[in-house]
Design an enzyme around this catalytic site. Structure first.
Site, PDB file in Angstrom:
ATOM      1  N   SER A 104      -2.776   4.149   2.465  1.00 28.44           N
ATOM      2  CA  SER A 104      -3.788   3.958   1.414  1.00 28.44           C
ATOM      3  C   SER A 104      -4.612   2.696   1.641  1.00 28.44           C
ATOM      4  O   SER A 104      -5.651   2.523   1.009  1.00 28.44           O
ATOM      5  CB  SER A 104      -3.130   3.893   0.027  1.00 28.44           C
ATOM      6  OG  SER A 104      -2.420   2.686  -0.155  1.00 28.44           O
TER       7      SER A 104
ATOM      8  N   SER B 169       0.844  -1.196   0.000  1.00 27.85           N
ATOM      9  CA  SER B 169       0.000   0.000   0.000  1.00 27.85           C
ATOM     10  C   SER B 169       0.875   1.240   0.000  1.00 27.85           C
ATOM     11  O   SER B 169       1.982   1.237   0.557  1.00 27.85           O
ATOM     12  CB  SER B 169      -0.897   0.021   1.242  1.00 27.85           C
ATOM     13  OG  SER B 169      -0.142   0.318   2.407  1.00 27.85           O
ATOM     14  N   ASP B 170       0.398   2.318  -0.647  1.00 31.04           N
ATOM     15  CA  ASP B 170       1.001   3.609  -0.366  1.00 31.04           C
ATOM     16  C   ASP B 170       0.734   3.903   1.113  1.00 31.04           C
ATOM     17  O   ASP B 170      -0.133   3.288   1.743  1.00 31.04           O
ATOM     18  CB  ASP B 170       0.390   4.691  -1.256  1.00 31.04           C
ATOM     19  CG  ASP B 170       1.271   5.926  -1.373  1.00 31.04           C
ATOM     20  OD1 ASP B 170       2.210   6.070  -0.562  1.00 31.04           O
ATOM     21  OD2 ASP B 170       1.019   6.749  -2.267  1.00 31.04           O
ATOM     22  N   PHE B 171       1.471   4.818   1.683  1.00 31.72           N
ATOM     23  CA  PHE B 171       1.375   5.039   3.125  1.00 31.72           C
ATOM     24  C   PHE B 171      -0.022   5.525   3.502  1.00 31.72           C
ATOM     25  O   PHE B 171      -0.446   6.600   3.087  1.00 31.72           O
ATOM     26  CB  PHE B 171       2.438   6.033   3.573  1.00 31.72           C
ATOM     27  CG  PHE B 171       3.801   5.414   3.714  1.00 31.72           C
ATOM     28  CD1 PHE B 171       4.665   5.823   4.712  1.00 31.72           C
ATOM     29  CD2 PHE B 171       4.222   4.404   2.863  1.00 31.72           C
ATOM     30  CE1 PHE B 171       5.920   5.237   4.863  1.00 31.72           C
ATOM     31  CE2 PHE B 171       5.464   3.816   3.000  1.00 31.72           C
ATOM     32  CZ  PHE B 171       6.323   4.224   4.000  1.00 31.72           C
TER      33      PHE B 171
END
Length: 514
Positions: free
Chosen positions: A272, A268-270
């Site tokens: 997300s 995941s993006d941070f």
């Protein structure tokens, strides 16, 4: 050190996937869950009681980023031989690596400039610097290359993406990825997918037809997966056709894995990640930077109510461990070294030279240093008083060193054997001393105006115009001296209302350390 007899997955002679399967089979449920997420204390960055990063004050942003500089890792498990898994940002150089403080590295020119060089070999050299420094600093993952497209000139992260052209983006991304992974570092292409603006990035929903999705947005990722054997992908914040990217089975499984054959893992993006069972089942494998969703309570509850299967948990870990084993990361001790700042800086400078673009020249360039008694370098402080170290946000690099413009000019003049006097004039942001700058320009044999933009993650620009009334400044200086070159140090396309008055315009981009 554990032996391969006790821990057979530490045997480097075995295939990477087999080693990963052996390791996961030996783990307890609690150990598995601890390995599904990063170690940072949970922060609700997008909840109803907290503002998104782009809406935070600069002080709040810096406080948050300071935490990220320290805790960009997954805890190790010594008894299983699992190392602390260290993650760093890095589309434009090794950014926020795990540790305190974040280790300094070579600040490279922006990737928008790299793509403007249209040189795949240059892209490989670029990735080689990033991969080498990531490995030297003992990090396992480099969060890059960035493969989103320039779909609007005001997008805040254009500086760390390559181009508006999907094929050019893919070619550059392939070479950067190959070079990074040649150093035993996981390259993580981002942000998957249609994450091409910063405005409302935590909430935005992208409605898009299939042909456009395929021909534009997916193509660079497809090229990097198929042509560079990409190890990891970062899933984006936004929704895609109503479903969050981290829960989007169509993109994460149907396209990425079944159609393209991707064998790596998805992070995941941070912040997300939006769910536990739904994200893991859709094809997201790892949550960063914390365990807001993939924590012990949530995972055990989902296993209990059968919304999540243990095979899905195992699959997520096997995917990540396979890439770690493949790139030798279980077999290397943590032993950070020292970056050769001078050697890497020379490569960075050469890349910057090759990606600079001459936009306009009415016979003024090249300047003949031996015929000039004086050169005035003039502009506002971020572009004239110091090195323009590139965009802000999570990809910002702490440079090993910087070269200020005046020092750089004097170095070049000395190398040419010219006795030309170089000096600077710093124009106030409110143009209060513009009249003095104009007077200084009139007295110089040649004038070099340095102007630009430094954009940042978390917010898009308001307009594609130079900030702080720089257009007004440029027009006044062009009128003061016909021997004036405009050098742009920016990170996104800009409007140039003064172009008809300029005899020469050089696009140099944000050049980084040099």
């Amino acid at each position: 050190m554990p032996s391969t007899a006790d821990l057979p997955w530490l045997n480097p002679a075995l295939p990477a996937r087999e080693r990963a399967q052996l390791l996961v089979a030996a783990m307890s449920l609690e150990q598995k869950i601890a390995q599904l997420h990063g170690s940072m204390a949970t922060i609700d960055i997008y909840g109803f009681d907290a503002a998104a990063f782009g809406e935070m004050s600069p002080e709040e942003q810096e406080q948050l980023l300071a935490q990220l500089r320290i805790q960009r890792h997954v805890v190790g498990i010594d008894e299983l031989g699992i190392p602390r898994f260290r993650i760093t940002n890095g589309p434009v150089g090794v950014g926020m690596g795990d540790g305190h403080p974040s280790p300094p590295a070579t600040a490279l020119p922006m990737t928008i400039g790299l793509a403007a060089g249209f040189d795949a070999n240059l892209a490989h050299d670029y990735g080689d610097i990033i991969g080498s420094e990531t490995a030297t600093l003992g990090q396992h993952v480099l969060e890059g290359p960035g493969l989103c497209l320039h779909r609007t000139p005001i997008a805040g992260r254009n500086f760390e993406y390559f181009s508006e052209d999907p094929y050019l983006t893919g070619v550059m991304g392939v070479e950067v990825t190959k070079a990074i992974q040649a150093h035993g570092v996981i390259a993580m292409a981002k942000h998957f997918v249609v994450n091409d603006q910063e405005f409302e990035r935590f909430r935005a929903n992208v409605e898009i037809d299939e042909q456009t999705l395929r021909e534009l947005y997916l193509l660079p990722f497809e090229m990097v997966v198929k042509d560079a054997d990409l190890a990891a992908i970062m899933s984006s914040y936004n929704r895609i056709r109503g479903t969050y990217a981290t829960e989007n089975r169509y993109t994460l499984t149907d396209v990425l894995r079944r159609e393209w054959g991707f064998e790596g893992y998805v992070q995941s993006d941070f912040w997300s990640c939006r769910s536990c069972a739904a994200s893991l089942s859709a094809g997201m494998d790892h949550e960063m930077p914390d365990g807001k969703w993939l924590n012990e309570d949530n995972v055990k509850a989902a296993l209990h109510d059968t919304s999540l299967e243990i095979e899905t948990v195992n699959r997520a870990l096997i995917r990540r461990y396979t890439q770690m084993f493949r790139l030798g990361q279980f077999d290397r001790p943590y032993a950070p070294g020292v970056i050769d700042a001078d050697a890497h800086g020379a490569v960075s400078r050469r890349i910057g030279q090759q990606c600079a673009v001459l936009l306009h020249n009415d016979g003024l360039l090249p300047l003949d240093a031996h015929a000039l008694g004086s050169i005035l370098i003039v502009g506002q402080a971020p572009f004239t008083a110091m090195a323009c170290n590139g965009g802000g946000g999570s990809s910002k690099v702490t440079p090993l060193y910087t070269v200020a413009p005046l020092d750089g000019f004097r170095d070049v003049l000395a190398g040419l054997g010219a006795g030309t006097e170089a000096s600077t004039f710093i124009v106030d942001d409110d143009l209060a001393n513009l009249a003095d700058a104009v007077e200084a320009a009139r007295g110089a044999d040649a004038v070099v105006v340095l102007a630009g933009i430094v954009a940042s993650e978390g917010a898009d620009l308001v307009t594609p115009s130079l900030p702080w009334r720089q257009d007004e400044m440029i027009e006044a200086l062009l009128a003061a001296n016909p021997e004036t070159v405009v050098v742009l140090k920016d990170s996104t396309p800009i409007l140039m209302p003064w172009i008809e008055q300029a005899r020469a315009v050089l696009e140099a981009w944000n050049q980084g350390s040099e």
